[in-house]
Scaffold this motif. Sequence first.
Motif, PDB file in Angstrom:
ATOM      1  N   HIS B 309      31.417  40.080  48.956  1.00 29.84           N
ATOM      2  CA  HIS B 309      32.294  39.113  49.638  1.00 29.84           C
ATOM      3  C   HIS B 309      32.216  37.706  49.056  1.00 29.84           C
ATOM      4  N   GLU B 310      31.002  37.301  48.633  1.00 27.49           N
ATOM      5  CA  GLU B 310      30.885  35.940  48.094  1.00 27.49           C
ATOM      6  C   GLU B 310      31.630  35.795  46.766  1.00 27.49           C
ATOM      7  N   GLN B 311      31.390  36.754  45.880  1.00 30.58           N
ATOM      8  CA  GLN B 311      32.033  36.688  44.561  1.00 30.58           C
ATOM      9  C   GLN B 311      33.555  36.755  44.693  1.00 30.58           C
ATOM     10  N   LEU B 312      34.017  37.609  45.613  1.00 27.48           N
ATOM     11  CA  LEU B 312      35.462  37.765  45.770  1.00 27.48           C
ATOM     12  C   LEU B 312      36.074  36.488  46.342  1.00 27.48           C
ATOM     13  N   ALA B 313      35.437  35.938  47.374  1.00 27.47           N
ATOM     14  CA  ALA B 313      35.961  34.728  47.996  1.00 27.47           C
ATOM     15  C   ALA B 313      36.018  33.584  46.984  1.00 27.47           C
ATOM     16  N   GLU B 314      34.980  33.512  46.155  1.00 29.21           N
ATOM     17  CA  GLU B 314      34.953  32.443  45.153  1.00 29.21           C
ATOM     18  C   GLU B 314      36.089  32.620  44.147  1.00 29.21           C
ATOM     19  N   ALA B 315      36.298  33.862  43.729  1.00 27.84           N
ATOM     20  CA  ALA B 315      37.338  34.121  42.727  1.00 27.84           C
ATOM     21  C   ALA B 315      38.736  33.811  43.256  1.00 27.84           C
ATOM     22  N   LEU B 316      38.911  33.958  44.571  1.00 24.00           N
ATOM     23  CA  LEU B 316      40.254  33.790  45.152  1.00 24.00           C
ATOM     24  C   LEU B 316      40.484  32.409  45.764  1.00 24.00           C
ATOM     25  N   SER B 317      39.413  31.595  45.825  1.00 24.77           N
ATOM     26  CA  SER B 317      39.467  30.385  46.658  1.00 24.77           C
ATOM     27  C   SER B 317      40.500  29.351  46.199  1.00 24.77           C
ATOM     28  N   HIS B 318      40.899  29.384  44.920  1.00 27.43           N
ATOM     29  CA  HIS B 318      41.822  28.354  44.433  1.00 27.43           C
ATOM     30  C   HIS B 318      43.287  28.776  44.481  1.00 27.43           C
ATOM     31  N   LEU B 319      43.550  29.955  45.057  1.00 30.39           N
ATOM     32  CA  LEU B 319      44.913  30.494  45.001  1.00 30.39           C
ATOM     33  C   LEU B 319      45.790  29.988  46.143  1.00 30.39           C
ATOM     34  N   LYS B 320      47.103  30.180  45.958  1.00 30.51           N
ATOM     35  CA  LYS B 320      48.049  29.847  47.027  1.00 30.51           C
ATOM     36  C   LYS B 320      48.269  31.043  47.952  1.00 30.51           C
ATOM     37  N   SER B 321      48.204  32.245  47.370  1.00 27.00           N
ATOM     38  CA  SER B 321      48.339  33.454  48.187  1.00 27.00           C
ATOM     39  C   SER B 321      47.786  34.660  47.413  1.00 27.00           C
ATOM     40  N   VAL B 322      47.483  35.705  48.179  1.00 32.35           N
ATOM     41  CA  VAL B 322      46.841  36.886  47.596  1.00 32.35           C
ATOM     42  C   VAL B 322      47.498  38.151  48.151  1.00 32.35           C
ATOM     43  N   ALA B 323      47.698  39.134  47.277  1.00 31.43           N
ATOM     44  CA  ALA B 323      48.138  40.451  47.741  1.00 31.43           C
ATOM     45  C   ALA B 323      47.026  41.454  47.453  1.00 31.43           C
ATOM     46  N   VAL B 324      46.675  42.262  48.448  1.00 30.23           N
ATOM     47  CA  VAL B 324      45.634  43.269  48.262  1.00 30.23           C
ATOM     48  C   VAL B 324      46.287  44.652  48.252  1.00 30.23           C
ATOM     49  N   LEU B 325      46.056  45.381  47.163  1.00 27.56           N
ATOM     50  CA  LEU B 325      46.651  46.713  47.023  1.00 27.56           C
ATOM     51  C   LEU B 325      45.628  47.775  47.410  1.00 27.56           C
ATOM     52  N   ASP B 326      45.972  48.574  48.393  1.00 23.27           N
ATOM     53  CA  ASP B 326      45.083  49.651  48.832  1.00 23.27           C
ATOM     54  C   ASP B 326      45.705  50.994  48.529  1.00 23.27           C
ATOM     55  N   ARG B 327      44.900  51.912  47.956  1.00 24.34           N
ATOM     56  CA  ARG B 327      45.374  53.277  47.751  1.00 24.34           C
ATOM     57  C   ARG B 327      44.872  54.140  48.913  1.00 24.34           C
ATOM     58  N   CYS B 328      44.961  53.610  50.102  1.00 24.64           N
ATOM     59  CA  CYS B 328      44.422  54.286  51.278  1.00 24.64           C
ATOM     60  C   CYS B 328      44.999  53.601  52.498  1.00 24.64           C
ATOM     61  N   ILE B 329      45.253  54.378  53.536  1.00 26.37           N
ATOM     62  CA  ILE B 329      45.726  53.787  54.786  1.00 26.37           C
ATOM     63  C   ILE B 329      44.609  53.864  55.805  1.00 26.37           C
ATOM     64  N   SER B 330      44.431  52.794  56.568  1.00 25.86           N
ATOM     65  CA  SER B 330      43.555  52.869  57.730  1.00 25.86           C
ATOM     66  C   SER B 330      44.498  52.843  58.924  1.00 25.86           C
ATOM     67  N   PHE B 331      44.800  54.026  59.453  1.00 21.61           N
ATOM     68  CA  PHE B 331      45.844  54.148  60.467  1.00 21.61           C
ATOM     69  C   PHE B 331      45.536  53.284  61.694  1.00 21.61           C
ATOM     70  N   GLY B 332      46.495  52.483  62.058  1.00 20.11           N
ATOM     71  CA  GLY B 332      46.332  51.655  63.246  1.00 20.11           C
ATOM     72  C   GLY B 332      45.643  50.328  62.982  1.00 20.11           C
ATOM     73  N   ALA B 333      45.173  50.116  61.749  1.00 18.96           N
ATOM     74  CA  ALA B 333      44.514  48.857  61.426  1.00 18.96           C
ATOM     75  C   ALA B 333      45.552  47.842  60.945  1.00 18.96           C
ATOM     76  N   GLN B 334      45.094  46.619  60.696  1.00 14.34           N
ATOM     77  CA  GLN B 334      46.018  45.567  60.268  1.00 14.34           C
ATOM     78  C   GLN B 334      46.418  45.696  58.806  1.00 14.34           C
ATOM     79  N   GLY B 335      45.711  46.523  58.069  1.00 13.46           N
ATOM     80  CA  GLY B 335      46.014  46.712  56.654  1.00 13.46           C
ATOM     81  C   GLY B 335      45.066  47.742  56.083  1.00 13.46           C
ATOM     82  N   GLY B 336      45.123  47.926  54.766  1.00 12.45           N
ATOM     83  CA  GLY B 336      44.216  48.878  54.115  1.00 12.45           C
ATOM     84  C   GLY B 336      42.778  48.383  54.158  1.00 12.45           C
ATOM     85  N   PRO B 337      41.825  49.250  53.867  1.00 10.71           N
ATOM     86  CA  PRO B 337      40.410  48.864  53.951  1.00 10.71           C
ATOM     87  C   PRO B 337      40.012  47.723  53.019  1.00 10.71           C
ATOM     88  N   VAL B 338      40.527  47.705  51.802  1.00  8.86           N
ATOM     89  CA  VAL B 338      40.160  46.617  50.887  1.00  8.86           C
ATOM     90  C   VAL B 338      40.741  45.297  51.402  1.00  8.86           C
TER      91      VAL B 338
END
Lengths: 290, 393
Positions: B309-338
């Motif tokens: 989580h730390e490395q990922l947050a640091e890598a993304l911290s300067h962005l305006k927006s992010v899209a996360v691509l999941d090859r999996c559904i978590s049914f009923g959740a707000q989005g994929g697991p990643v």
Amino acid sequence: MSVMHKYIRSTKKFPHLWCAGCGNGIGLSALVRAIDSLGFNRNEVILISGIGCAARAPVYVDFNTLHTTHGRALAFATGIKLVKPNLHVVVIMGDGDAVAIGGNHFIHSCRRNIDITAIVFNNRIYGMTGGQCSPTTPRGEYATTVPYGNIDYAFDICNLAAGAGATFVARGTTYYARETERFIRKALEHKGFSVVEIISQCPTIYGRLNKMGGPIEMLRWLRDHAVPIEKVRQRWSGESNLLKEDLGGKFLTGIFVDREASEFVSEYYKMAARVRSETRRKTKQTRRKR
Amino acid sequence: MARKSVSMTKLALTGNEAVAEAFRQVNPDVAAVYPITPQTELMHKFSEYVYDGKVETELIAVESEHSAMSAAVGAAAGGVRAITATSANGLALMWEVLYIASGLRLPIVMAVVNRALSGPLNIHCDHSDAMGARDSGWIQIYSENSQEAYDNALQAFRIAEHSGVLLPTMITMDGFIISHTTEVLEILDDAAAREFVGEYKPMYTLLNPEQPVTMGPLDLQDYYFEHKRQQVEGMYNAPAVIEQVAQEYAALTGRKYGFIEAYRMEDAETAVVVMGSAAGTTKDVVDTLRERGIKVGMVKLRVFRPFPHEQLAEALSHLKSVAVLDRCISFGAQGGPVYMETRSAMYGKEIPIYSYIYGLGGRDLIPSLVESAYNDLFEGTPDPKMRYLGLRE
């Protein structure tokens, strides 16, 4: 038009994925002819399967069909038979499906004597995944996971079923397709757990690894190695239906077990009715006392 | 690329063959195997090495995946190196035993060739199998191609067996897309690979009369909770070990692995987070968009458990927006697991993050689909709910 054409899903599910010369089509045709000859309404027949080459069979024919997970078809079938006791429930399995990963469900279905017909296409190998040794690969024979010959003893599916309590047990071959059809018809008519093992040929892998030739040679092998149980019974005039004598590499065919015994679903509903009526009686008595 | 200190051989192998090759070099003591598409070929290849005497492994072909994992647990508890491999429903059937492997702290290494879970029946790639096991206490490392699958397989043993970690580890590769595609990769020579992986010295084992132990007995309200906390400690210790092992591996091979791989992220305004083979496709899309002067980047997650989580947050911290691509559904959740893990890692940062589901059951992820996700970000039109790439609706 053949009987088969009345039932195959020819426009949706063909071409099928079985290899040229595979015995599964012969087994499936025997089953379909048996069902047709009994005059069953196709809407009252359900075919259930697990995973593997044999498990593809229900996909190709127009009955109620359910494709489930590896080895568990009998467990799914048990649930269906309990809620729909009037359906003709038929489970099609391969040897790996029936007696390896699903072996537990197999013996317990036999023990329970539930009114389901289990058809096992036994080609003595895992065909779909590339020819791994299965629990029915004979000792000394070859599979991709036993390149120096199999050192495990093979299951005799009919012995296993009989020992576990199945009330109808028969073995046919893809060579004697008419005979196999007759066994399946009897199995479908039988009230209780019925098992029909069909010794089948897998020329693509089993035949190749064991140098058995092509499909025709393999069918001839089946013809030459199938020994009808009646012949043996005559010779020894013994009534022991599953004999232990060495058959010199041959195997027995025929009906080994055909007996009546109380069936699970009927017993279950009888018990349910009894318990309910007793409960009602008790409730009434309690009310009277008050 | 850093300097290589050992000689390497270039080979053309499928992903399955590449991991089998790594397993051959490791020469584990026990392999428990059961076929399932698309994994089958991997252990097939390995079984050839066993029968040809190229390894000293005891290989047992069991009667189900449940038995395969159970046999691996038995072997590992006996103090030896045990491996297995599976896919989809095979992994699902192992479920019960996955928790026993991690709960008993047995450093089993398993290759998971990702495939969709039934039903309906499907044999092609998605990540729903491994994602279902994300809370089972196994370390999870994903691979982008055959080279990474091979490299991850070698590193997995070091990570799993480290005394501060002692957790079973699964390395994954995308079914068919990687497992059945032939690629050229570099492999270490056998001696170097064996030296890198080293000898396995178990801390506690069954069958040791000098130090008898009991594994897995009833553990109720008195200690079960503490033992679970210790598993968490293994996960806490894992990142430093993963990093150390990656550094040693880089010194050997020149190939450097981190928890994440940041691709053209320095001046990126938006980025896609992705795992597995889709990272390769996404890199191509990034290059294409960069040529058009659009400042995009990509972050590939290599390690999913423990989640970096730390490395990922640091890598993304300067962005305006992010899209996360999941090859999996978590049914009923707000989005994929990643997606959910990423959002959690980015908590408190005012960067919008969107969930995209792609590629279920082997549906192709073509470059234009990835591009459409980038377009959404740039045009400010992403869906606050989940969006699907390549789905007919």
